[in-house]
Design an enzyme around this catalytic site. Sequence first.
Site: not given
Length: 484
Positions: A245, A279
């Site tokens: 990720e 993020c």
Amino acid sequence: MEAHPYVNGKFLKGEINRETTNPATLETVTKYSIVTKEDIENSLNSSQEAFEKWSRLNIIERSFILKKVADLIDSNRKEIAELITLEEGKTLPESLNEVNNAYKVLYYYFGEARRVFSNVVQSEQNEVFATTIRMPLGIVYVITPFNSPFSIPFWNIAPALLHGNSVIFKPSHLTTGVGNYISLLFDKAGAPPGIFNTLIGDSNLISDIILNDKRVQLVAFTGGTEIGDKISILNGKYKRRQILELGGKDPAIVLSDANLDLAISGLLFASFSNAGQRCTAGSRIILEEKIEKEFMNKFVEGAKKITVGNGLDPKVKMGPVTGENQYRKVKSYIEKACKRNIEMVLGKCEYEEKPNGYFISPTIFTNVDKDDELFKDEIFGPVVSITLAKNLDDAIDLANYTKYGLVSAIYTKDLKAAFRAINEIDSGVTFVNQGPTGIEYSLPYLGHKESGYGEELAWTSIMNYTKTKSIYIDYSYNKRPFFW
């Protein structure tokens, strides 16, 4: 507090020679010791030994470790949240939300233990039963970042343990105290020695040894794309699985028919919560040009009301960025943009070299060109670029004009426009009439393009943390005629 590596069910209380710092006050939060090469090798050995026993337990038995950890979190919410705020800097309400997210993830996977299904198919042969089973992998190496130091680890730790794997956990050095607290939870929950180990110290030393050990079967990494690329090369060398990720530069489209108050509320939160260190931060707003003036007036006024300060202060809405390196990085982007004469509508161009706290105020640049670094780079701070689009086609082109593909958002009342964004924006997640903010644990979370590889959360976790075995059972007991 003190923190120590946790290996084979014991805290390794070595020499205290490092510390974490409160980014709001620059005061010491946690003093800690670090692992040696021998400690790292022991973690691998104990993880492999523990895996042999842990993987043989019934999945329901394994699931109760997750429940015990969740219950301990529930009993210590305030203490954990305060530690997160002290080390990471986010506000106390944000930290409490993170604690709650970790609690929910653990309970989600506790429930998933009863929903692990096999696939039964109709065999082409008479009196043959054909099915699949899922089998544990082995050692899982989990590397997590500073921005959500308590919740993100459980995204991978929980399903890895549930499905019979052992875990070696490497928290960020900036939030070592939070990582140590996770070790304490598993220790108090009575986790069998070796199924969960925490390594703190020299990241290069730890990862060099762990990533070059063939016994490690999966690496789950959350962090920057550059480091993710290096990890991916080693994973390829050892033919192991990976969940990466990585970075994001998430677009949020606001069309002229959108509910502007809804969009502004959602995007203020998406852009500036946790000081933009998410993020899924809404750092790239793509605005249909005909609503530029109305949107900008309201968005800037809303951002001006965000009080910046120590996250423990109940009046504060946004804390500092986490650590000196992050402060210098964000500061540099702002200063360079000012030198390029990018239009700043909120914020300041100069910050101190040696501040008393790593505070960056909400910063908004407008009329940002698609080839500017403000539009392209993940800054990971409270910096928003606003770019104008002529229409939906232009907005979607701008949204896709990036190497990243993590999350995206669109605000519109037009259902057709919303579905065009869903189908045409290349991202792992798309929000409609919500900012690119948090995610729910019953749906997969993933990135496209250079934002990563593999899926986290939800039912797809069983595919990540297990391997398939196909089974054929001939219950006819008859000799079969073969074509040869």
